[in-house]
Design a protein around this motif. Structure first.
Motif, PDB file in Angstrom:
ATOM      1  N   ALA A 311       0.843  -1.206   0.000  1.00 19.98           N
ATOM      2  CA  ALA A 311       0.000   0.000   0.000  1.00 19.98           C
ATOM      3  C   ALA A 311       0.876   1.253   0.000  1.00 19.98           C
ATOM      4  O   ALA A 311       0.598   2.232  -0.706  1.00 19.98           O
ATOM      5  N   TYR A 312       1.936   1.206   0.807  1.00 18.56           N
ATOM      6  CA  TYR A 312       2.859   2.340   0.895  1.00 18.56           C
ATOM      7  C   TYR A 312       3.456   2.630  -0.483  1.00 18.56           C
ATOM      8  O   TYR A 312       3.493   3.775  -0.938  1.00 18.56           O
ATOM      9  N   ARG A 313       3.893   1.565  -1.143  1.00 19.99           N
ATOM     10  CA  ARG A 313       4.532   1.742  -2.447  1.00 19.99           C
ATOM     11  C   ARG A 313       3.537   2.320  -3.471  1.00 19.99           C
ATOM     12  O   ARG A 313       3.863   3.216  -4.248  1.00 19.99           O
ATOM     13  N   PHE A 314       2.320   1.797  -3.415  1.00 15.67           N
ATOM     14  CA  PHE A 314       1.275   2.281  -4.326  1.00 15.67           C
ATOM     15  C   PHE A 314       0.995   3.770  -4.096  1.00 15.67           C
ATOM     16  O   PHE A 314       0.934   4.566  -5.033  1.00 15.67           O
ATOM     17  N   LEU A 315       0.868   4.150  -2.833  1.00 12.60           N
ATOM     18  CA  LEU A 315       0.546   5.547  -2.506  1.00 12.60           C
ATOM     19  C   LEU A 315       1.738   6.472  -2.762  1.00 12.60           C
ATOM     20  O   LEU A 315       1.576   7.605  -3.213  1.00 12.60           O
ATOM     21  N   LEU A 320       0.797  10.351  -2.766  1.00 17.71           N
ATOM     22  CA  LEU A 320      -0.390  10.593  -1.945  1.00 17.71           C
ATOM     23  C   LEU A 320      -0.232  10.151  -0.488  1.00 17.71           C
ATOM     24  O   LEU A 320      -1.215  10.039   0.240  1.00 17.71           O
ATOM     25  N   LEU A 321       0.988   9.899  -0.064  1.00 19.92           N
ATOM     26  CA  LEU A 321       1.177   9.374   1.299  1.00 19.92           C
ATOM     27  C   LEU A 321       0.572  10.279   2.369  1.00 19.92           C
ATOM     28  O   LEU A 321       0.023   9.800   3.358  1.00 19.92           O
ATOM     29  N   ASP A 322       0.660  11.593   2.159  1.00 18.20           N
ATOM     30  CA  ASP A 322       0.146  12.518   3.176  1.00 18.20           C
ATOM     31  C   ASP A 322      -1.362  12.440   3.351  1.00 18.20           C
ATOM     32  O   ASP A 322      -1.899  12.849   4.375  1.00 18.20           O
ATOM     33  N   PHE A 324      -2.897   9.648   3.408  1.00 15.68           N
ATOM     34  CA  PHE A 324      -3.162   8.343   4.019  1.00 15.68           C
ATOM     35  C   PHE A 324      -2.195   8.102   5.188  1.00 15.68           C
ATOM     36  O   PHE A 324      -1.406   7.170   5.161  1.00 15.68           O
ATOM     37  N   PRO A 325      -2.257   8.962   6.210  1.00 14.69           N
ATOM     38  CA  PRO A 325      -1.255   8.860   7.286  1.00 14.69           C
ATOM     39  C   PRO A 325      -1.274   7.523   8.024  1.00 14.69           C
ATOM     40  O   PRO A 325      -0.222   7.075   8.482  1.00 14.69           O
ATOM     41  N   LEU A 326      -2.418   6.877   8.147  1.00 17.44           N
ATOM     42  CA  LEU A 326      -2.430   5.612   8.876  1.00 17.44           C
ATOM     43  C   LEU A 326      -1.724   4.518   8.080  1.00 17.44           C
ATOM     44  O   LEU A 326      -0.929   3.747   8.634  1.00 17.44           O
ATOM     45  N   PHE A 327      -1.987   4.473   6.779  1.00 19.16           N
ATOM     46  CA  PHE A 327      -1.269   3.494   5.954  1.00 19.16           C
ATOM     47  C   PHE A 327       0.230   3.791   5.946  1.00 19.16           C
ATOM     48  O   PHE A 327       1.055   2.888   6.037  1.00 19.16           O
ATOM     49  N   ARG A 328       0.554   5.072   5.836  1.00 14.39           N
ATOM     50  CA  ARG A 328       1.964   5.470   5.844  1.00 14.39           C
ATOM     51  C   ARG A 328       2.644   5.054   7.152  1.00 14.39           C
ATOM     52  O   ARG A 328       3.659   4.372   7.153  1.00 14.39           O
ATOM     53  N   ASP A 329       2.030   5.426   8.266  1.00 16.32           N
ATOM     54  CA  ASP A 329       2.670   5.185   9.557  1.00 16.32           C
ATOM     55  C   ASP A 329       2.709   3.696   9.910  1.00 16.32           C
ATOM     56  O   ASP A 329       3.657   3.240  10.554  1.00 16.32           O
TER      57      ASP A 329
END
Lengths: 358, 358
Positions: A311-315, A320-322, A324-329
């Protein structure tokens, strides 16, 4: 006569595989019908501590002593370690293996499957192409490699409870309706209710993503943040899950998120699923994921960290990581790049609170 | 100078009342602004076991020892047992009393309120008119009796955790935007995020209904049905909550159900709220609600059973009970007309499973 009976194969025999094999094995015995009662279940061979083979134990004790102990598997379910053998004549293939083995398994099965067969995947997870950063779904790998239709079933289905026949439900993604009646016949029971939607992609993505958000709930719970925070994390995470799905494909109906594959699966996972518990332990003890999988989970691997990485790589690919902070963190915590406390601190600035409201 | 400062009154001083008084009392001290730092909090007088008066204990120990023990209430919050006194000069009235006392309290305050004042209700519950069987909201009673605007705030806000300043969020219903900035100033904090929506009716109805569905989760959990079933009950109950709201009024956006007032409040309540715990104990022990309130809840009453009764009457009046089996069964269990087991058995035939799917 038996040639006209539809054959069912279960590809996989872990926790969920054994439970669904028992569920379907039990059901076909009650249908005096078009289904061959003998169901082959492919089981990756393992030598148990006492030196016996897992397939042999399953076929003599009628129980998967390693992955679903103390639950009966009906005698018409036969475990085999021969993958080709298990699927050779199958009309209905049910895939329930860890998602990292799907590609190689399908490659191995290429050209061995009846052209009239269809598949149903119960596998949680997806892939992100290394070059294009685009999502690739498990059902697409199965469909494209084996050249057969593939449906998908997700929902709040903790395997042990399904084996105990306590009430649950599931959502089935099915693009056309051709195989819906068959799947309903094999799976729907008074204590296992299914609903069909055409949004197979959304259903699969939700089934994968929920493990990451369940981990987020585990992190904050491990930090003893309380029920309000856990509820907020699940809500914010659910919104991120919906937004993530919409990056991939617009849903046919927003109701899909309120199905078993969506909110219910997330809730069940965050009440006490494996990913939740593993993440909670991580936050509490500061131990590594690997150590927790090995010592606390009987060697079973968590799906959440792998999905978090994809998911991180996709975002990241979409910049778009910012959003999706929960997926990022979640990913950064799994990688030990930030502490779980950082995820908690970041809640306050979640983009939900700055976006324009209607 | 003080006449130009806006005065805040808190009408109520229970568990949630004390927590929000502390929250706002703390916040106004940090706003070197237009607000009078002294906040009057109306407290129904009680004589404690040691013979002391609750208001006096609050004003000397700065703690509500009975309803929110071990949490500090800032010194600028003054408890008074004189209802008229507490609201006399108030510009902002925050109502946080049990919903059964709203009508009489508002009647008592009639014509005593500044015409420029506005109210914010934190009260969970609604009424069903005995004759017309129509819903009447708490905010409407306040607005119509006192002739001032009334906003509403609901969300996953277990009082004790708010007092501990752990992260949470809330949803505020506000028909026009006139008072939004004031409410945001008084309540929004990095650890307490608020979002505004015009759907005040939906927000209030959700805040009331969630207690009933949290009870349903408690019933099945008391029967040891497991996580899958609990997740299914919450999902089916959430769908019933949405359908119930739509009987009353169409929402401005379906997002409202995914706000803190909707899914998050339901999840938090079903994780460990009072109604969930009381219902769980009912199913486990077969004791009466009254007995549980008295012995296990320190005399605090559950809001769920009253709301279940009102909801039942509303749905019965519309001849729609069969479409809302969880609301129906929750009421019947509270009335000891059916066993909790019946609710569990009825899940299998929930109308969700027979309705046409998209």
């Amino acid at each position: 006569m038996s040639t006209s009976l539809k054959k069912i194969a279960i590809v996989g025999s872990g926790n969920w595989g054994s439970a669904i094999a028992a569920h379907i094995g039990d059901k076909v015995l009650q249908l005096d019908t078009e289904y061959d009662p003998q169901i082959l279940m492919w089981c990756k061979e393992e030598i148990l501590d006492d030196g016996s083979k897992l397939t042999e134990v399953i076929n003599t004790k009628h129980e998967n002593v390693k992955y679903l102990p103390n639950k009966n598997i009906p005698k018409n379910v036969i475990a085999t370690s021969d993958l080709s053998e298990s699927v050779k004549d199958a009309d209905i293939l049910i895939f329930v293996i860890p998602h990292q083995f799907v590609k190689t398994t399908c490659e191995e099965l290429k050209n061995q499957i009846k052209s009239s067969a269809f598949a149903l995947t119960l596998i949680k997870g997806f892939y992100v192409d290394e070059k294009t950063n685009e999502l690739l779904l498990v059902s697409e790998v199965i469909k494209n490699t084996l050249n057969i239709p593939c449906l998908s079933m997700m929902g709040a289905n903790i395997a042990k409870e399904v084996a105990d026949k306590v009430f649950c439900e599931a959502t089935i993604g099915s693009r056309d309706e051709e195989h819906n009646d068959t799947v309903r016949q094999l799976i729907d029971r008074p204590y296992f209710r299914v609903r069909f939607y055409p949004d197979i992609e959304i259903i699969e993505i939700l089934g994968a993503l929920k493990n990451v958000i369940a981990m987020c709930a585990g992190f904050v719970d491990g930090l003893k943040a309380g029920f309000n925070t856990r509820a907020a994390v699940l809500r914010l995470g659910f919104r991120e899950m919906i937004n993530f799905c919409r990056l991939y494909k617009k849903e046919s109906t927003t109701d899909i998120y309120l199905e078993s594959c969506g909110i219910a699966d997330l809730i069940a996972s965050a009440l006490g699923g494996r990913n939740y518990n593993g993440a909670k332990k991580m936050a509490e003890t500061n131990r590594s994921l690997e150590d927790i999988e090995k010592k606390d989970l009987n060697g079973q691997s968590l799906q959440g960290p792998g999905t978090a990485k994809e998911a991180y790589r996709f975002l990241e690919g979409k910049n778009l990581l910012d959003q999706f902070p929960l997926f990022r963190d979640a990913y950064l915590i799994c990688e030990k790049k930030i502490e779980p406390k950082k995820l908690l601190d970041n809640l306050s600035n979640h983009p939900e609170y700055s976006q324009k409201q209607q």
